[in-house]
Write a protein that holds these residues in place. Structure first.
Motif, PDB file in Angstrom:
ATOM      1  N   MET A 148       0.680  -1.132  -0.107  1.00  6.37           N
ATOM      2  CA  MET A 148      -0.128   0.033  -0.078  1.00  6.37           C
ATOM      3  C   MET A 148       0.795   1.168  -0.185  1.00  6.37           C
ATOM      4  SD  MET A 148      -2.721  -1.487  -0.387  1.00  6.37           S
ATOM      5  CE  MET A 148      -4.093  -0.184  -0.598  1.00  6.37           C
ATOM      6  N   LEU A 149       1.947   1.114   0.655  1.00  7.93           N
ATOM      7  CA  LEU A 149       2.762   2.379   0.760  1.00  7.93           C
ATOM      8  C   LEU A 149       3.467   2.689  -0.678  1.00  7.93           C
ATOM      9  CD1 LEU A 149       3.455   4.019   3.058  1.00  7.93           C
ATOM     10  CD2 LEU A 149       5.577   2.792   3.625  1.00  7.93           C
ATOM     11  N   ARG A 150       3.525   1.571  -1.532  1.00 11.73           N
ATOM     12  CA  ARG A 150       4.145   1.979  -2.735  1.00 11.73           C
ATOM     13  C   ARG A 150       3.045   2.962  -3.666  1.00 11.73           C
ATOM     14  NH1 ARG A 150       7.394  -1.388  -5.601  1.00 11.73           N
ATOM     15  NH2 ARG A 150       7.182   0.276  -7.228  1.00 11.73           N
ATOM     16  N   MET A 151       1.808   3.001  -3.193  1.00 11.44           N
ATOM     17  CA  MET A 151       0.922   4.018  -3.573  1.00 11.44           C
ATOM     18  C   MET A 151       0.612   5.166  -2.943  1.00 11.44           C
ATOM     19  SD  MET A 151      -1.616   1.056  -5.359  1.00 11.44           S
ATOM     20  CE  MET A 151      -1.562  -0.116  -3.953  1.00 11.44           C
ATOM     21  N   ASN A 152       1.728   5.381  -1.840  1.00 17.24           N
ATOM     22  CA  ASN A 152       1.413   6.643  -1.187  1.00 17.24           C
ATOM     23  C   ASN A 152       0.206   6.239   0.051  1.00 17.24           C
ATOM     24  OD1 ASN A 152       3.530   7.934  -1.243  1.00 17.24           O
ATOM     25  ND2 ASN A 152       2.594   9.381  -3.055  1.00 17.24           N
ATOM     26  N   LEU A 153       0.033   5.159   0.149  1.00 14.96           N
ATOM     27  CA  LEU A 153      -1.198   4.935   1.142  1.00 14.96           C
ATOM     28  C   LEU A 153      -0.891   4.204   2.596  1.00 14.96           C
ATOM     29  CD1 LEU A 153      -3.961   3.437  -1.259  1.00 14.96           C
ATOM     30  CD2 LEU A 153      -4.050   5.657  -0.193  1.00 14.96           C
TER      31      LEU A 153
END
Lengths: 231, 288, 314
Positions: C52-57
């Motif tokens: 999710m962090l890969r998509m800034n989430l």
């Protein structure tokens, strides 16, 4: 010279928006930047107020070099700003919008500004407590203009004040600008609609592709400015 | 009927507490665009500061509450000015910074005060009997202070130069700056006001509920529910939603018992997100 | 351009994890086994955060889906269903199914809503576990979960539990690697500039939802790993506070590469064990490290090491 722009360059990423323009705004005059969409008019205004950084060149206002002064301090030097698309604070009332332009000036100066602007623009009284976001485009432009004038600036920057407005509102805004001009306010405005704008200006600059193509008193640029209008 | 009125009074008094928390949270989000994960931490800190003032310094409770407000406000101000301000435009970075601060705060409090609940009691005891309805005095006092604070906050935001500046920055930061509003001055101030509100709530409420290093998480979750319900960044929405949350919680605990209320609220929030993603009173706010 | 199924970082991560199979040849220390089991479970959980962090989430939902995966295994165990392949599939698919409607709902909204909703979700899951004693055992949880069986053999010894955890971690890493490699350009575009990606015709929320569903499945595997390690499914194992741990592993390890969650988990689980019986203080360390990473070392451990390496070699 109240405002002097020397060899100003502005770049966004890899795109050059302004390539070395020079503009002079003498005290008390109304100077018009005219040109088609993308000519660099808004970039010029945004560079003066500090919303976009200068890549190269100098902007001198009243003897102060603005280049390294942050945006929020430029307004306090005496520059009023009415942005493109009006950008009034939508949730705030008309009165609060106007007063926010005079932030930190003290109660007395604020009331002075409010009284003056209300007498100049009766709309500000009629709509005083309405959220500015609910007004029509023309009404919002009046609010944006009043907000910019609330700090009694030496120089008023107006970016496309006629954008998207009906002819009746163009007339009203023009009257408002003439009124400010009569008070001795120095104005630098941009406009795509050359015809009504030329009636207000004392001198002008015709811009194309990020450069100044011609400059001088209104009569000397009229033909080129009107030619551009139909491009 | 008595049961009903009593649940209503408890609900309103819970709602007032939640409103103080949610208003601060939404103020920070609206003005700075920051999700403050440390909000529950400031609530906790407020409680512990007030407790320490009473238990160790022997201060009278009202003075202890005042100290808690000042301490949480000052910490919020310093945190914003020196850490958050450096990357205030990066949503993810600010989120992680506040999360990091929350972890440091709660571990710090755990280290100093230990894992057990504190013996921290509200100084006013007893209850008032309004006919068949029974209302604890402490709840009434907290309710009065919360409502007064909400009114004061409203006055500051809507009747002062400072409030105008803050709201202008919340509406359109770039244009507000171009009008001469200074975020470097106003952002830390806004953050401090919000954290002081959380600290005040903690100082007032922890003596009634409980004070231990774990009380921050549920407070944060309730604040989140409230601001989603009210619409992110909407002050009026947050206040209204806080009372909805308080009343639902009170009634469900009186009539159903247990934690059904929280579940009901969560389902309510999910339904709201389907039908009205901007919240009860929300509007489309800026992106990211 | 040819798409590689896996990148070198994924392969290194797999190799590092595979080393776990050889540990029993070197030592039989119960402490080492216990730490490694925690690391493998943590790596799986951190990888779901990383996706999710890969998509800034930033996702707080990991313990929620871990609980679904973990309780699935525990409840199946009560009916003596313990087959490793079946339960691996179930602990992945059930949480993923729950994530589909949730993702479609929340991910159309701004990223902030996602953070808030996943945080609330992690709190709600606790209540659900407490309020459903007939299914989940309520506050007692489900004790005495039978160990997993592989090809009919019970994997009950310490060594076998470790090997199974190692295998699950490699599977999770493989899935994470394949997903992020396959959607590499989409995820990068979303991370770089979501509004631009949207204007170029990318239906951003669908990729986010896809990532969310897979991340939920991976969390479910972490839940499986945890329940198999403890042989118990208990609400406290899926406490919302653990979401913060997994986020810390990922951010401190470094969000730039899959090596981040792997190495970050290893380093922090090891550090936490140094606290001994005062494990609760580890969160303070995580907090300080998160502040340091955000303020001065944006790439975390992996990013910082890579930057130093580049400076030395250039």
């Amino acid at each position: 010279m109240l405002l002097q722009i020397e060899d100003l360059w502005v770049r966004y990423g890899g795109i050059t928006a302004l390539s070395g323009i020079s503009i002079d705004v003498p005290e008390g005059e109304t100077v018009l930047l005219v040109g088609a969409n993308g000519a660099g008019k808004s970039s010029t205004i945004n560079a003066i107020i500090g919303l976009v950084p200068t890549a190269k060149g100098r902007i001198v206002f009243g003897g102060t070099d603005l280049t390294h002064i942050p945006c929020e301090r430029r307004a306090r030097l005496g520059i009023g700003f009415s942005p493109e698309g009006r950008r009034v604070f939508p949730t705030m009332t008309v009165t609060d919008n106007v007063l926010s332009g005079a932030f930190g000036l003290g109660r007395k100066r604020q009331m002075e500004a409010l009284d003056w602007l209300r007498s100049a623009f009766p709309l500000l009284v009629d709509r005083a407590t309405q959220p500015a976001g609910q007004l029509s485009g023309g009404q919002q432009q009046i609010v944006a203009l009043a907000r910019a004038m609330a700090s009694f600036p030496k120089l008023l920057l107006m970016d496309e004040p006629f954008l998207g407005l009906a002819p009746v509102w163009i007339k009203q805004i023009s009257d408002a600008i003439l009124q400010l001009r009569a008070r001795g306010t120095t104005v630098l405005m941009t406009e795509q609609m050359a015809r009504p704008a030329l009636k207000l200006a004392t001198s002008g600059y015709v811009m194309r592709g990020g450069e100044v193509r011609r400059s001088g008193p209104v009569d000397t640029i009229r033909d080129l400015a009107l030619a551009d209008e139909y491009l | 009927m008595a049961e009903f009125s009593q649940a209503a009074i408890i609900g309103v008094s819970l709602g007032a507490q939640y409103a103080l928390l949610a208003l601060g949270f939404t103020l920070i989000f609206g003005i700075l665009g920051v999700v403050n994960f440390a909000h529950g931490g400031f609530y906790m800190l407020g409680g512990y500061v007030a407790y320490s003032c009473v238990a160790y310094a022997g201060l009278p409770y009202p003075l202890a509450v005042l100290v808690a407000v000042i301490a949480t406000g000052a910490l919020g101000w310093i945190f914003e000015l020196y850490l958050l301000e450096r990357m205030v435009d990066d949503h993810l970075a600010t989120l992680m910074l506040t999360l990091g601060l929350y972890l440091v705060m709660s571990t710090g409090l755990l280290t100093i005060f230990g894992p057990l609940s504190m013996e921290f009691a509200f100084p006013v005891k007893g209850a008032m009997h309004l006919g068949p309805i029974y209302v604890p005095r402490e709840n009434l006092i907290v309710l009065a202070i919360c409502l007064t604070t909400i009114a004061a906050l409203w006055l500051v935001l809507y009747r002062t130069d400072l409030g105008r500046g803050l709201r202008a920055l919340a509406d359109d930061r770039a244009i507000a700056m171009a009008q001469g509003l200074r975020p470097k001055l106003l952002f830390p101030l806004a953050f401090a006001i919000a954290t002081a509100l959380a600290g005040l709530t903690g100082a007032l409420v922890t003596p009634i509920l409980s004070l231990s290093p774990g009380v921050g998480d549920p407070v944060l979750a309730t604040s989140f529910l409230t601001v989603i319900l009210g619409g992110l960044g909407s002050l009026e929405g947050a206040a209204l939603a806080a009372f909805v949350v308080g009343v639902v919680e009170a009634f469900s605990s009186v009539y159903f018992g247990g934690s059904i209320g929280a579940l009901v609220l969560f389902v309510l929030v999910l339904l709201l997100l389907v039908f009205r993603p901007t919240g009860l009173l929300g509007r489309t706010v800026r992106g990211a | 351009m040819r798409r590689n199924l896996l990148g070198w970082a994924d392969l290194i991560a797999l190799l590092v994890l595979a080393a776990g199979f050889f540990v029993p040849m070197l030592t039989h220390s119960v402490l080492v086994y216990s730490i490694l089991n925690q690391v493998f479970t943590g790596v799986i959980a951190a990888e779901s955060v990383w996706i999710m962090l890969r998509m800034n989430l930033l996702s707080f939902a990991t313990p929620t889906f871990m609980a679904i995966g973990g309780y699935t295994v525990a409840i199946a165990g009560e009916y003596n269903v313990t087959d490793a392949f079946l339960m691996t599939a179930a602990s992945f698919i059930l949480p993923a199914l729950v994530a589909i409607p949730l993702g479609a709902l929340v991910l159309r909204l701004r990223g902030t809503y996602f953070v808030l909703v996943t945080f609330v979700l992690s709190q709600i899951m606790q209540l659900v576990l407490f309020e459903t004693p007939s299914l989940t055992g309520g506050s007692n949880g489900i004790a005495g979960v039978p160990p997993v069986t592989l090809f009919g053999t019970e994997m009950g010894t310490n060594r076998q539990v470790l090997e199974f955890a190692c295998g699950l971690a490699m599977l999770a890493t493989l899935i994470t690697g394949l997903l992020t490699r396959w959607f590499r350009q989409h995820f990068a575009a979303i991370e770089e500039n979501e509004i631009l990606a949207e204007s170029l015709g990318l239906v951003v929320w669908r990729y986010k939802a896809m990532g969310f569903v897979v991340a939920a499945g991976i969390s479910g595997l972490a839940g499986y790993s945890l329940v198999n390690m403890l042989l118990t499914a208990h609400p406290s194992s899926f406490d919302s506070g653990t979401a913060v741990d997994f986020i810390a592993y990922t951010i401190i390890g470094g969000r730039v590469s899959i090596l981040g969650p792997v190495l970050g988990t290893g380093a922090l689980v090891y550090a936490t064990n140094l606290f001994g019986t005062h494990g609760q203080y580890a969160q303070g360390l995580y907090g300080v490290l998160i502040l340091v990473v955000v303020l001065v070392a944006r790439g975390g451990i992996v990013g910082t090491v890579a930057a130093l390496w580049r400076r030395r070699t250039s």
